[in-house]
Scaffold this active site. Structure first.
Site, PDB file in Angstrom:
ATOM      1  N   GLU A  46       0.808  -1.338  -0.098  1.00 17.17           N
ATOM      2  CA  GLU A  46       0.004  -0.065  -0.085  1.00 17.17           C
ATOM      3  C   GLU A  46       0.879   1.286   0.167  1.00 17.17           C
ATOM      4  OE1 GLU A  46      -1.529   0.739   3.912  1.00 17.17           O
ATOM      5  OE2 GLU A  46      -3.322   1.840   3.117  1.00 17.17           O
ATOM      6  N   ASN A 106      -7.013   6.132  -1.568  1.00 12.41           N
ATOM      7  CA  ASN A 106      -5.969   5.147  -1.464  1.00 12.41           C
ATOM      8  C   ASN A 106      -6.183   4.214  -2.368  1.00 12.41           C
ATOM      9  OD1 ASN A 106      -4.142   3.306  -0.352  1.00 12.41           O
ATOM     10  ND2 ASN A 106      -4.517   3.997   1.962  1.00 12.41           N
ATOM     11  N   LYS A 123      -9.392   1.928  -1.939  1.00 13.84           N
ATOM     12  CA  LYS A 123      -9.624   1.209  -0.513  1.00 13.84           C
ATOM     13  C   LYS A 123     -10.891   1.935   0.030  1.00 13.84           C
ATOM     14  CE  LYS A 123      -7.187   1.278   3.882  1.00 13.84           C
ATOM     15  NZ  LYS A 123      -5.828   1.652   4.453  1.00 13.84           N
ATOM     16  N   GLU A 142      -6.274   8.834   8.008  1.00 17.73           N
ATOM     17  CA  GLU A 142      -6.573   8.300   6.598  1.00 17.73           C
ATOM     18  C   GLU A 142      -8.027   8.792   6.314  1.00 17.73           C
ATOM     19  OE1 GLU A 142      -6.073   4.506   4.704  1.00 17.73           O
ATOM     20  OE2 GLU A 142      -4.988   3.666   6.511  1.00 17.73           O
ATOM     21  N   CYS A 168      -4.755  -3.107   2.807  1.00 18.62           N
ATOM     22  CA  CYS A 168      -4.460  -2.773   4.217  1.00 18.62           C
ATOM     23  C   CYS A 168      -5.647  -3.129   5.120  1.00 18.62           C
ATOM     24  CB  CYS A 168      -3.807  -1.434   4.813  1.00 18.62           C
ATOM     25  SG  CYS A 168      -3.081  -1.677   6.269  1.00 18.62           S
ATOM     26  N   ASN A 193       0.520  -0.951   5.555  1.00 16.88           N
ATOM     27  CA  ASN A 193       1.203  -0.080   6.416  1.00 16.88           C
ATOM     28  C   ASN A 193       0.601  -0.358   7.796  1.00 16.88           C
ATOM     29  OD1 ASN A 193       3.038   2.339   4.486  1.00 16.88           O
ATOM     30  ND2 ASN A 193       1.695   0.957   3.308  1.00 16.88           N
TER      31      ASN A 193
HETATM   32  N1  CDT Z   1      -2.857   1.448   6.525  1.00 10.95           N
HETATM   33  C1  CDT Z   1      -4.023   0.693   7.404  1.00 10.95           C
HETATM   34  O1  CDT Z   1      -4.971   0.476   6.775  1.00 10.95           O
HETATM   35  N2  CDT Z   1      -3.547   0.244   8.494  1.00 10.95           N
HETATM   36  C2  CDT Z   1      -4.442  -0.037   9.659  1.00 10.95           C
HETATM   37  C3  CDT Z   1      -3.994   0.481  10.790  1.00 10.95           C
HETATM   38  C4  CDT Z   1      -5.164   0.406  11.885  1.00 10.95           C
HETATM   39  S1  CDT Z   1      -4.809   1.436  13.120  1.00 10.95           S
HETATM   40  C5  CDT Z   1      -5.637   2.879  12.734  1.00 10.95           C
HETATM   41  C6  CDT Z   1      -4.473  -1.715   9.581  1.00 10.95           C
HETATM   42  O2  CDT Z   1      -5.472  -1.919   9.757  1.00 10.95           O
HETATM   43  O3  CDT Z   1      -3.547  -2.146   9.470  1.00 10.95           O
END
Ligand code: CDT
Length: 310
Positions: A46, A106, A123, A142, A168, A193
């Site tokens: 991502e 995204n 996304k 985000e 993600c 990420n």
């Molecule tokens: N990039 C991304 O979607 N990261 C989320 C972090 C969640 S915590 C706010 C994930 O689900 O890994």
């Protein structure tokens, strides 16, 4: 047998000051390794071209536009398309998309071995928050910088199979996989990420966060009898640590390859798309076994509605 040799190309950290061109040269080095390993498809994380910028708060959100791509391919990313085409390799990576009419997504794309973009996904499950929240150990903005994706969960026939994408946080939601499972998906490629620390619960161990990640992708693969390629951006970006955990998961839900580092690293597996057939024709033969007359709540209701108290 319909074999596709996949490279899951984990990226180590990308610092705020690192240029797109520097990142693309790292991606090209991984692509060369994938070529040497005989791969037909390479999958990157991502937001692969920049640092994970949603951790940085801008009061004026337009200031974040410097992290977005207004065109794809563009001058910085064209070498990825050219090299993949030269190698006869499919390609997938994520980036922040700014559309012509000013929308922010995204996004990830799927590029076929002829260098043509055959699929785009935006996304849908955006985690985090809109405003600066001082109680958090780090920001995850985000919801400030992106709109929820507007393309649904399509799949594409390409490279001899049926492919889908997710990004993600999408991987934690069973609906993501089932939407694609209902279109016969055979391989889902997704990048992530994921901060190593829960910004509202510092005591949560890294092991537990890795467990939740693997639990989600393994369950999604098994319950829809599909390959899942889940690729991390990992390591410390300007002092903010992202977990690794890049994995290739087979349609039985088993991890068949996993990275060992938090840096730039490929893992490779020859994935037979025909391995999806048994599960799709037996325990997860949706047509025979699903009971949609009992699933209405899933699309009719978002949050929890508790039963009335006695
Ligand atoms: N990039 C991304 O979607 N990261 C989320 C972090 C969640 S915590 C706010 C994930 O689900 O890994």
């Amino acid at each position: 047998m319909r074999e596709i040799k996949v490279a899951a190309a984990q990226l180590g950290p990308i610092q705020k000051a690192e240029s797109r061109e520097e990142v693309v040269s790292r991606m090209l080095a991984l692509m060369e390794e994938a070529k040497t390993a005989g791969c037909n498809l390479i999958v990157y994380p991502e937001l692969a071209l920049t640092t994970f910028f949603p951790r940085w708060y801008h009061e004026n959100r337009a200031e974040a536009d410097e992290w977005f791509e207004a065109e794809m391919p563009n001058a910085a990313t064209q070498p990825l398309f050219d090299k993949a085409k030269e190698y006869g390799m499919g390609l997938s990576f994520g980036y922040a998309e700014l559309t012509e009419d000013g929308h922010h997504f995204n996004t990830s794309i799927l590029v076929d071995p002829q260098g043509k973009i055959v699929g785009k996904y935006r996304k849908i499950h955006l985690p985090g928050h809109v405003e600066y929240e001082p109680e958090r150990t780090h920001q995850h903005l985000e919801k400030r910088y992106f709109e929820p994706g507007d393309l649904g969960f399509p799949v594409w026939r390409t490279m001899g199979g049926i492919f889908g994408m997710a990004i993600c946080n999408d991987r934690r939601w069973p609906e993501t996989y089932r939407e694609m499972g209902l279109q016969g998906v055979e391989m889902i490629v997704l990048g992530f990420n994921t901060p190593s620390v829960n910004n509202l619960r510092g005591a949560e161990a890294l092991n537990q966060r890795l467990f939740h990640h693997k639990l989600s992708v393994q369950a999604g693969a098994y319950q829809n009898s599909t390959w899942v390629i889940a690729v991390a951006k990992a390591g410390s970006e300007d002092g903010n640590h992202l977990m690794a955990g890049t994995v290739i998961v087979n349609p039985d839900g088993e991890i068949v390859a996993e990275t060992k580092t938090e840096g730039d690293e490929i893992i490779v597996h020859a994935c037979d798309l025909d391995d999806t057939v048994f599960g799709k024709e037996t325990v997860f033969d949706f047509k025979r076994h699903r009971r949609i007359e009992h699933y209405g709540r899933i699309t009719a209701q978002t949050g929890v509605i508790l039963p009335p108290e006695d």
